[in-house]
Scaffold this motif. Structure first.
Motif, PDB file in Angstrom:
ATOM      1  N   ARG A  42     -14.189  24.353  27.726  1.00 60.10           N
ATOM      2  CA  ARG A  42     -13.583  23.153  27.159  1.00 60.10           C
ATOM      3  C   ARG A  42     -13.348  22.113  28.254  1.00 60.10           C
ATOM      4  NH1 ARG A  42     -10.268  27.447  25.064  1.00 60.10           N
ATOM      5  NH2 ARG A  42     -10.745  27.865  22.862  1.00 60.10           N
ATOM      6  N   ASP A  44     -10.730  19.824  29.681  1.00 55.51           N
ATOM      7  CA  ASP A  44      -9.272  19.818  29.660  1.00 55.51           C
ATOM      8  C   ASP A  44      -8.761  18.410  29.953  1.00 55.51           C
ATOM      9  OD1 ASP A  44      -6.583  20.238  29.849  1.00 55.51           O
ATOM     10  OD2 ASP A  44      -6.694  21.907  31.261  1.00 55.51           O
ATOM     11  N   GLN A  49      -7.783  19.668  24.525  1.00 54.45           N
ATOM     12  CA  GLN A  49      -8.891  20.371  25.164  1.00 54.45           C
ATOM     13  C   GLN A  49     -10.073  20.372  24.189  1.00 54.45           C
ATOM     14  OE1 GLN A  49      -7.539  24.223  26.483  1.00 54.45           O
ATOM     15  NE2 GLN A  49      -5.596  23.395  27.243  1.00 54.45           N
TER      16      GLN A  49
END
Length: 230
Positions: A42, A44, A49
Motif C-alpha cells: 500500500r 502510506d 493507505q
C-alpha cells in the motif's frame, strides 16, 4: 464547492476518545487499520493507505511541507477522488453529508438523483463545467469514527465496470483514524511518504540553486471538497 458543513448536530468536537475494538472484522473494505488484511502493498499517506493496483495512477497534490491536499486515482478517462474525515463514535454521518453534498451540487445547477449502490445510498449527478457537463457518482462509507467519501468521475460514474480497478482500490483502502479527538467532518491528516517528500524537497532545492522560479503553492485547505475535473 464546499461539501463539509460545520453546522448541524455534529458541529461540536468529539469527546476525548476511548480506544475500543472494532466489533467485527470487515470482509471488504474500506478497512479500519485494526481490520486491514496483511500482505498487501500500500501507499502510506498517513490516515489513508491506498493499495498498489497495477493500472491505476495515484495523483497526489501536496504543499511545501509534504501535507497532502488532494488524492485522485486514475484509470483511463475515469477518476476516483478520496476524502476521509472524522466522525462521531455513536453514529455514521453519510446521511447528513449526503444532504449537504446534494444541496451544494443543486445550487451549482447540477442534476441530481439518489441510487442504491454497493455501499448503500449514493448520489448520481451531472454538473455543468466550462468544458461541458461532467458525470459524478458519490458514495459514502461510514467506519469506526471516520467516513470515506468516494467521488467517481467520468465513464465510471455511469458504468462502474468501465474502470473496475478504481472499485478495487476503494475496497482495499485502509483508514488509520488515530486516537486524537477531532471535530466531526474534519479531514484526517494526510502526508507524503518520507522518501517521496525527501525527493520533492531535493528537487526544490536544486531548482532554487539553479535560480529557477518555483510556482506558488496553496496553503493546505482544512476542508477539501470534490470538484468536477473538466
Amino acid at each position: 464547492m464546499a461539501i463539509f458543513s460545520r453546522g448541524g448536530r455534529h458541529a461540536r468536537a468529539e469527546e476525548t476518545p476511548i480506544p475500543t475494538a472494532v466489533e467485527s472484522a470487515a470482509t471488504s473494505g474500506p478497512y479500519d487499520v485494526s481490520d486491514a488484511p496483511d500482505g498487501v502493498q500500500r501507499l502510506d499517506l498517513g490516515s489513508m493507505q491506498i493499495p498498489a493496483v497495477p493500472g491505476v495512477e495515484v495523483r497526489v497534490q501536496a504543499g511545501n511541507e509534504g501535507v497532502v491536499q488532494q488524492v485522485v486515482l486514475g484509470e483511463g478517462p475515469s477518476t476516483l477522488q478520496l476524502i476521509v474525515v472524522a466522525a462521531p463514535r455513536s453514529e455514521g454521518i453519510w446521511d447528513e453529508v449526503r444532504e449537504e453534498v446534494g444541496a451544494s451540487l443543486t445550487s451549482q445547477g447540477g442534476q441530481l438523483q439518489e441510487t442504491e449502490g454497493p455501499y448503500g445510498v449514493e448520489l448520481l449527478a451531472r454538473v455543468p463545467t466550462p468544458n461541458g457537463p461532467v458525470d459524478l457518482r458519490i458514495a459514502g462509507i461510514d467506519g469506526p469514527r471516520w467516513m470515506v467519501q468516494a467521488v467517481f468521475q467520468g465513464p465510471v460514474a455511469i458504468t462502474p465496470s468501465s474502470a473496475p480497478l478504481l472499485g478495487e482500490c476503494l475496497r482495499g483502502l485502509v483508514v488509520d483514524r488515530g486516537n486524537e479527538a477531532k471535530p466531526v467532518k474534519e479531514p484526517l491528516p494526510l502526508r507524503l511518504p518520507k522518501d517521496v517528500a525527501a525527493q520533492g524537497a531535493a528537487a526544490q532545492g536544486s531548482a532554487a540553486a539553479a535560480g529557477e522560479a518555483e510556482p506558488p503553492t496553496e496553503e493546505p485547505r482544512r476542508r477539501p471538497s470534490p470538484r468536477p475535473r473538466s
